[in-house]
Design a protein around this motif. Structure first.
Motif, PDB file in Angstrom:
ATOM      1  N   VAL B  63       0.816  -1.303  -0.017  1.00 56.74           N
ATOM      2  CA  VAL B  63      -0.049   0.162  -0.105  1.00 56.74           C
ATOM      3  C   VAL B  63       0.983   1.333  -0.015  1.00 56.74           C
ATOM      4  O   VAL B  63       0.483   2.179   0.900  1.00 56.74           O
ATOM      5  CB  VAL B  63      -1.197  -0.049   1.106  1.00 56.74           C
ATOM      6  N   THR B  64       1.904   1.304  -1.039  1.00 56.70           N
ATOM      7  CA  THR B  64       2.644   2.477  -0.928  1.00 56.70           C
ATOM      8  C   THR B  64       2.371   3.698  -2.142  1.00 56.70           C
ATOM      9  O   THR B  64       2.005   4.641  -1.602  1.00 56.70           O
ATOM     10  CB  THR B  64       3.965   1.950  -1.223  1.00 56.70           C
ATOM     11  N   ASN B 178      -4.665   3.422   2.752  1.00 50.34           N
ATOM     12  CA  ASN B 178      -3.496   4.019   2.556  1.00 50.34           C
ATOM     13  C   ASN B 178      -2.522   3.916   1.488  1.00 50.34           C
ATOM     14  O   ASN B 178      -1.440   4.117   1.429  1.00 50.34           O
ATOM     15  CB  ASN B 178      -2.856   4.165   3.866  1.00 50.34           C
ATOM     16  N   ALA B 179      -3.142   3.439   0.292  1.00 49.79           N
ATOM     17  CA  ALA B 179      -2.376   3.033  -0.695  1.00 49.79           C
ATOM     18  C   ALA B 179      -2.227   4.172  -1.712  1.00 49.79           C
ATOM     19  O   ALA B 179      -0.818   4.221  -2.193  1.00 49.79           O
ATOM     20  CB  ALA B 179      -3.286   2.170  -1.632  1.00 49.79           C
ATOM     21  N   GLY B 180      -2.789   5.004  -1.995  1.00 54.33           N
ATOM     22  CA  GLY B 180      -2.508   6.276  -2.853  1.00 54.33           C
ATOM     23  C   GLY B 180      -2.361   6.195  -4.206  1.00 54.33           C
ATOM     24  O   GLY B 180      -2.103   7.070  -5.275  1.00 54.33           O
ATOM     25  N   THR B 281      -0.256   7.971   5.959  1.00 50.59           N
ATOM     26  CA  THR B 281       0.945   7.690   4.684  1.00 50.59           C
ATOM     27  C   THR B 281       0.053   7.295   3.563  1.00 50.59           C
ATOM     28  O   THR B 281       0.092   6.411   2.829  1.00 50.59           O
ATOM     29  CB  THR B 281       1.939   6.541   4.983  1.00 50.59           C
ATOM     30  N   ALA B 282      -0.821   8.280   3.330  1.00 52.46           N
ATOM     31  CA  ALA B 282      -1.759   8.178   2.178  1.00 52.46           C
ATOM     32  C   ALA B 282      -1.299   8.136   0.855  1.00 52.46           C
ATOM     33  O   ALA B 282      -1.475   7.101   0.066  1.00 52.46           O
ATOM     34  CB  ALA B 282      -2.898   9.259   2.198  1.00 52.46           C
ATOM     35  N   GLY B 283      -0.417   9.166   0.400  1.00 54.61           N
ATOM     36  CA  GLY B 283       0.254   9.343  -0.796  1.00 54.61           C
ATOM     37  C   GLY B 283      -0.411   9.888  -1.866  1.00 54.61           C
ATOM     38  O   GLY B 283      -0.016  10.014  -3.070  1.00 54.61           O
ATOM     39  N   THR B 393       5.760   3.526   3.189  1.00 54.99           N
ATOM     40  CA  THR B 393       4.847   3.244   2.308  1.00 54.99           C
ATOM     41  C   THR B 393       3.629   4.413   2.042  1.00 54.99           C
ATOM     42  O   THR B 393       2.859   4.229   2.028  1.00 54.99           O
ATOM     43  CB  THR B 393       3.878   2.022   2.697  1.00 54.99           C
ATOM     44  N   VAL B 394       4.631   5.382   1.634  1.00 52.96           N
ATOM     45  CA  VAL B 394       3.441   6.756   1.332  1.00 52.96           C
ATOM     46  C   VAL B 394       3.033   6.931   0.004  1.00 52.96           C
ATOM     47  O   VAL B 394       1.963   6.827  -0.298  1.00 52.96           O
ATOM     48  CB  VAL B 394       4.353   7.874   1.772  1.00 52.96           C
ATOM     49  N   GLY B 395       4.114   7.026  -0.795  1.00 52.63           N
ATOM     50  CA  GLY B 395       3.781   6.987  -2.321  1.00 52.63           C
ATOM     51  C   GLY B 395       3.905   8.150  -2.934  1.00 52.63           C
ATOM     52  O   GLY B 395       3.870   8.532  -4.059  1.00 52.63           O
TER      53      GLY B 395
HETATM   54  K     K Z   1       0.600   4.805   0.394  1.00 54.07           K
END
Ligand code: K
Ligand code: K
Lengths: 451, 451
Positions: B63-64, B178-180, B281-283, B393-395
């Motif tokens: 989920v980055t 929180n994958a982005g 850490t949404a991204g 794992t932000v993106g």
């Molecule tokens: K993310």
């Protein structure tokens, strides 16, 4: 009962060691700033202005070496002598003051810890301190003297007798005190290929950065097995960092035409050694710091943050602090409650103290870097590098220092001060009055999920 | 006696929880990479090649949200569905797996700690876990469903019914997990001024990042005073970071013509809120990440490193980890041996664990950044930003991802994996066999000087 008596005496004198150190340093910096602000301190006979005089004085007293003007070009001989005295007093004073304060502050934590500390180092009566201070002063002058003689063998042929001797004394003191001020106008770059100058400067810096407790231990015990845990950790971590830095810099800079690329193979080896040593926290350089590759610059920043060893002339959070944290992390991975090394156990309070030093240091660096990012026109790398260099009292710069705005100059001045006095000391000095005697009541334990 | 029975069952099954988690994640990533490597996964009907398929699969499972190709442009509907399933399984699986592993790993530390943990959260029997997993799955789908309905009110008018519904579902899942990942090709930039889209995405991300233990606690107790210490810390730290980020971004970006400068006042407020939330850490982004000022970018990096809360879909070292360290530093400054908050005492082992998570995380980031500095042509800021974004794992990216070399792609893939599984879990998985049962012998204590 000696410790209690010392405490009583200190209470009678109403000295708070943390506040004493902070105020003492500020006073020394202000005296230096006043002298450097005089017209006779400048080569051109005009006052430099208070902000730059303050910056230079703080840089000298805090043995940092960041400069807003070239030392040989701007300052008169009077100015250079003032700077040298500030370096020597700052360097020596910190060594002796650090002795005093590490004992006195250590005491404030718990009575038990204090007793253990005094028992172990077994010289911390007031009489012992006087003796110790004498030892520190004599050994400092001896080592600096030997260094100056070695340097003069290269400086006299190059600069003539008078200038050569002056240069030898100045750079020997600047190196041993980990100050990084130079009179060549281009640090040690002219001597990048000179074995004697390289090895003398490297030795002076390393010895200055080990700390007096380590010399005493080595002189007394002469065998690694008999050394105290502190001495063992200081020696091992110092050696590991030097070797690691040497390898990384040799590899990353080998073909960089702006740095190692233009040197002979001998020069490459010498410069790699020099630049492995200089971030901790000498501040001299033999190749252009601003031309280092990103990876070498990043390693340099980490080394600048780590710095030298406690109760020495070096800055940074200190080798043993990082070592204690490393050992604690290792213990967690191995599933152990005790932090162990060399068949000894490190007390939890020590790890917590190390954590506080690193934590406050990082917080300060982040805060200063964020403000400088707004006030200065420079890249993130150059700003962060400058901030860590100031905090670690290193003095290396990627070229930002002379271009700093007034706010930037003042902020870097404060950062050098905070880095030299130690973030924890400042925190103690401020938080003092809030600290209470511990009661016997403890709150119930409750767990949270971390990581 | 239930805990002992669980342990026996696990021993019978020969499952080591840390190794199980690591292997499970690798298997899921490889399955995803194989599917995405198929020609039908690409819009142009040609296989993307294994390195990029692996990168995209790892980015989805972890989920980055870092992408080497634009999601809507490159991938076919089949590819997009595979990515969405990987996100949901990765997000959900981590939540449930994290539940399992935090219990099981927690257990390995000491029997006492294990008993306390089980006692406190009082649902950690095997039966309780099944029940808990059900709760997690149902609440996830419910929240994502509500989010999708809210988003559809804006997406259907813009993209038509079919595409609008598909976009709503995709982005609701991507936000909650929180994958982005996005299907607009430009994240949420087209909706920078849209109140409903902003608030829905922000809420989904924050709820996803709080962690199931927090929802359960809130649902059960409904009053801050009655919440567990864990819930209190998660809520307070989350709120503090959101407010802090909002203020800093609003101030530093207000006049930046590339980011907030071009938005209306409403847009500025929304985008500041959005970019305070998105690093943890949404991204997603509503303004160009690469155009952020250095100070905002630095704050974003710190927030990306901190991340969300434990046992949630968010990454980073976690709010409570940083909170525990902050409280420990505060205790040292106040001269206390106990780390206290809300009339409770945090056990030392917890602080040490937090220290290990942060320490290993920083070490990993430094190591990866140094290698990338050699393999990639980019600024220090962009490389460090990319590395922390992958670890957390932000993106978010300042534009480096699509330009990464093959070594860079593989290294960022490994970093996303390490960040998602958790550096400590990997350390446990590797160090496992070295760990011994503790004996009763302890080494004698010896002090060193730190800081
Ligand atoms: K993310
Ligand atoms: K220095």
């Amino acid at each position: 009962m000696i410790p209690i008596r010392i405490r009583e005496r200190i209470n009678l004198l109403r000295i708070d060691p943390a506040q004493f150190l902070v105020v003492g340093f500020i006073a020394l910096i202000l005296i230096g700033a006043t002298l450097l602000n005089l017209p006779i301190a400048s080569e051109n006979g005009k006052s430099i202005g208070f902000v730059d005089a303050l910056f230079t004085s703080a840089s000298a007293v805090c043995v940092t070496g960041l400069i807003v003007v070239s030392t040989p070009t701007h300052w008169s001989l009077f100015g250079e002598i003032v700077i040298l005295i500030l370096i020597q007093v700052g360097g020596l004073g910190i060594m002796t003051m650090a002795t005093l304060v590490s004992i006195l502050i250590g005491k404030k934590i718990t009575l038990k810890e204090r007793l253990i500390m005094q028992e172990e180092l077994n010289q911390f009566s007031l009489a012992g301190l006087v003796k110790l201070t004498k030892y520190v002063i004599i050994s400092t002058f001896t080592i600096e003297g030997i260094g100056a003689i070695l340097l003069s063998s290269r400086f006299i042929p190059r600069y003539g007798v008078v200038k050569g001797i002056w240069f030898s004394i100045f750079h020997a003191i600047s190196a041993f005190c980990n100050a990084g001020f130079d009179l060549t106008g281009n640090s040690m770059v002219p001597f990048a290929e000179d074995v004697i100058v390289n090895l003398t400067i490297v030795s002076l810096v390393i010895i200055g950065g080990l700390g007096y407790t380590v010399y005493i231990d080595i002189t007394k015990n002469r065998s690694f097995k008999k050394f105290s845990l502190h001495t063992k950790l200081v020696l091992v971590i110092t050696a590991v960092l030097l070797v690691l830095g040497f390898i990384v810099i040799l590899i990353t800079e080998y073909n960089n035409p702006e740095t190692l690329g233009k040197l002979s193979f001998k020069g490459k080896i010498l410069a790699s050694l020099f630049h492995s040593m200089t971030p901790r926290t000498a501040g001299f350089n033999t190749v252009d710091t601003g031309s280092l590759t990103i990876s070498a610059a990043f390693l340099t920043m980490i080394f600048m943050f780590i710095g030298g060893s406690p109760a020495s002339t070096a800055g940074g959070v200190k080798t043993t602090t990082v070592g204690a944290i490393f050992l604690a992390v290792f213990a967690v991975i191995k599933g152990k409650d005790d932090v162990e090394t060399y068949n000894r156990r490190l007390p939890h309070s020590m790890i917590f103290r190390a954590l506080a030093v690193v934590g406050i240091g990082m917080f300060l660096i982040v805060f200063v870097t964020m403000i400088l990012s707004i006030t200065e026109k420079a890249s993130f790398l150059d700003i962060l590098f400058e901030t860590i260099s100031a905090f670690g009292t290193v003095g290396l710069s990627r070229g930002l220092t002379p271009n700093l705005s007034t706010i930037g100059r003042l902020l870097i001045t404060v950062t050098m001060f905070a880095g030299r006095v130690g973030p924890l000391t400042i925190a103690f000095a401020i938080a003092k009055k809030q600290r209470k005697n511990k009661g016997t009541y403890r709150f119930p334990e409750e767990r949270i999920i971390v990581g």
